[in-house]
Scaffold this active site. Structure first.
Site, short mmCIF file in Angstrom:
data_model
loop_
_atom_site.label_atom_id
_atom_site.label_comp_id
_atom_site.label_asym_id
_atom_site.label_seq_id
_atom_site.Cartn_x
_atom_site.Cartn_y
_atom_site.Cartn_z
N TYR A 141 0.82 -1.21 0.00
CA TYR A 141 0.00 0.00 0.00
C TYR A 141 0.86 1.26 0.00
O TYR A 141 0.45 2.30 -0.50
CB TYR A 141 -0.90 0.04 1.24
CG TYR A 141 -2.24 -0.65 1.08
CD1 TYR A 141 -2.32 -1.98 0.73
CD2 TYR A 141 -3.42 0.04 1.33
CE1 TYR A 141 -3.54 -2.61 0.61
CE2 TYR A 141 -4.65 -0.58 1.22
CZ TYR A 141 -4.70 -1.91 0.85
OH TYR A 141 -5.91 -2.52 0.74
N LYS A 191 2.98 -15.37 2.56
CA LYS A 191 3.18 -16.11 1.31
C LYS A 191 4.68 -16.38 1.21
O LYS A 191 5.37 -15.97 0.26
CB LYS A 191 2.65 -15.27 0.13
CG LYS A 191 2.63 -15.98 -1.21
CD LYS A 191 1.57 -17.07 -1.33
CE LYS A 191 1.69 -17.77 -2.68
NZ LYS A 191 0.82 -18.96 -2.77
N ASP A 224 -3.11 -18.21 0.62
CA ASP A 224 -4.11 -18.90 -0.22
C ASP A 224 -4.81 -20.00 0.58
O ASP A 224 -6.04 -20.15 0.52
CB ASP A 224 -3.47 -19.43 -1.52
CG ASP A 224 -2.17 -20.17 -1.31
OD1 ASP A 224 -1.63 -20.16 -0.19
OD2 ASP A 224 -1.67 -20.79 -2.29
N ASP A 248 -6.50 -6.95 4.15
CA ASP A 248 -7.62 -6.29 3.45
C ASP A 248 -8.51 -7.34 2.80
O ASP A 248 -9.74 -7.33 2.95
CB ASP A 248 -7.06 -5.32 2.40
CG ASP A 248 -8.16 -4.63 1.61
OD1 ASP A 248 -9.13 -4.18 2.22
OD2 ASP A 248 -8.04 -4.56 0.37
C1 IPM Z 1 -10.47 -1.11 3.98
C2 IPM Z 1 -10.68 -0.50 2.62
C3 IPM Z 1 -9.53 0.44 2.31
C4 IPM Z 1 -8.26 -0.39 2.30
C5 IPM Z 1 -9.66 1.24 1.00
C6 IPM Z 1 -10.93 2.09 1.00
C7 IPM Z 1 -8.46 2.09 0.72
O1 IPM Z 1 -10.82 -1.48 1.65
O2 IPM Z 1 -10.36 -0.37 4.96
O3 IPM Z 1 -10.42 -2.34 4.06
O4 IPM Z 1 -7.93 -1.03 1.29
O5 IPM Z 1 -7.57 -0.41 3.33
MG MG Z 2 -10.98 -3.43 2.45
#
Ligand code: IPM
Ligand code: MG
Length: 371
Positions: A141, A191, A224, A248
């Site tokens: 990210y 992973k 996975d 996520d």
């Molecule tokens: C979450 C959301 C966010 C993320 C997005 C909106 C950037 O999906 O909080 O899980 O990916 O962290």
């Molecule tokens: Mg999310």
């Protein structure tokens, strides 16, 4: 107690569900004689429209000064142009990073009355009570991102995934500490058969647990396989700790155990600040802005209301008040006051504010019973 809470309703259904969460907070303040000062600010798409940036400096200042932050959701089709320079999600990611909120707690419990709302067979859901601790300020990210033109006319896109020892140590410690107060089992998801970051993740996790948490039972599971086991044997999991993107994805999957993504709260925590008796944290339902539902009064407010309960517990230390909100939510679910995402076939469907009012009603009813 006196506390200042920054409220960032955001986009889509964010404002509707946040309104119900703040009603619950006001009911708690009233019943236990607290003073909560709720201060609203823009974040995400609405901030792009109002100020040209998804995280205005004034919003960040308010959040830094507040005892805790309550957030709705960000994003929507209006701001989705792939060529756009600014995106709503940058505001959320920037806020998490700026506040140092590296541990994202996403608890998944299955209320028996919502078992039928899950696509899984009810017998699989018996005993499900798990907590995902997602690393929130590192990994792919936040690594370098670039796009370059290639001589053949195509393009190359790159997202760098990087983790450092210290980033892994602190989130693993947070997860292991939480596991110690639960069933003492920690599943680290990676992973490691492919990714170097995962090999470091696994080695650091193994060392931290061996050196500092001798009573924790640790297992390592590949991401996975974990995706499969969450459906095959969800009740076996206690605490899962994993890196940002795996967390996520797995938490959207895990939300289906609870019946709907609309009922799941989250807490994002940083380190306690020396000299401060509240702990910084950001609290948001995990469901996102759901643009197709926005403005219709149909969104499920329970994820936002349960996020307010987590705020009381983790940032303000108001454990009894948090439990009261959770008990009120459970009672409302048992009464069948539910939005369309979880109401069973043929059962009445309630509106967002009816569900919120029912939760407040339960909180107030208990107050009257105690007077
Ligand atoms: C979450 C959301 C966010 C993320 C997005 C909106 C950037 O999906 O909080 O899980 O990916 O962290
Ligand atoms: Mg999310």
């Amino acid at each position: 107690m006196n506390a200042t809470i920054a409220v960032l309703p955001g986009d889509g259904i964010g404002p509707e569900v946040t309104a119900e969460a703040t009603r619950a907070l006001r009911a708690v303040a009233d019943r236990w004689d607290h003073r909560f000062e709720l201060r609203e600010a823009p974040l995400g798409g609405c901030a792009i429209d109002a100020a040209g940036t998804p995280l205005p400096e004034s919003t960040l200042e308010l959040c830094r000064a507040a005892d805790a932050v309550l957030l709705g959701a960000v994003g929507g089709p209006r701001w989705d142009d792939p060529a756009a320079r600014v995106r709503p999600e940058q505001g959320l990611l920037g806020l998490r990073k700026a506040l140092g909120l590296y541990a994202n707690l996403r608890p998944v419990r299955v209320h028996p009355a919502l078992r039928a709302a899950s696509p899984l067979r009810p017998e699989r859901l018996e005993g499900v009570d798990l907590l995902v601790v997602r690393e929130l300020t590192g990994g792919i990210y936040f690594g370098d991102k670039r796009r370059e033109r290639l001589p053949d006319g195509g393009e190359r896109a790159t997202d760098v995934c990087a983790y450092e020892t210290a980033e892994i140590e602190r989130v693993v410690r947070a997860a292991a500490t939480l596991a110690t107060g639960r069933r003492g089992r920690l599943t680290s998801v990676d992973k490691a058969n492919v990714l170097e970051t995962s090999r470091l993740w696994r080695a650091v996790t193994r060392r931290v647990i061996a050196d500092e948490f001798p009573d924790i039972t640790l297992e390592h599971v590949l991401v996975d396989a974990c995706a499969m086991h969450l459906l095959r044997r969800p009740a076996d999991f206690d605490v899962i700790v994993t890196e940002n993107m795996f967390g996520d994805i797995l938490t959207d999957e895990a939300s289906m155990l609870a019946g709907s993504i609309g009922v799941l709260p989250s807490a994002s925590l940083g380190d306690p600040v020396p000299g401060r008796d509240t702990r910084p944290g950001l609290y948001e339902p995990i469901h996102g802005s759901a643009p197709d539902l926005a403005g219709r009064g149909e969104a499920n407010p329970l994820g936002a209301i349960l996020s307010a309960a987590m705020l009381l517990r983790h940032s303000l230390g108001l454990v009894r008040e948090a439990a009261a909100i959770e008990a009120a939510v459970a009672a409302v679910i048992e009464d069948g006051i539910l939005t369309g995402d979880v109401a069973g076939a043929g059962a009445p469907v309630h509106r967002t504010e009816e569900v919120g009012a029912a939760v407040v009603g339960k909180l107030t009813a208990v107050k009257e019973a105690h007077v």
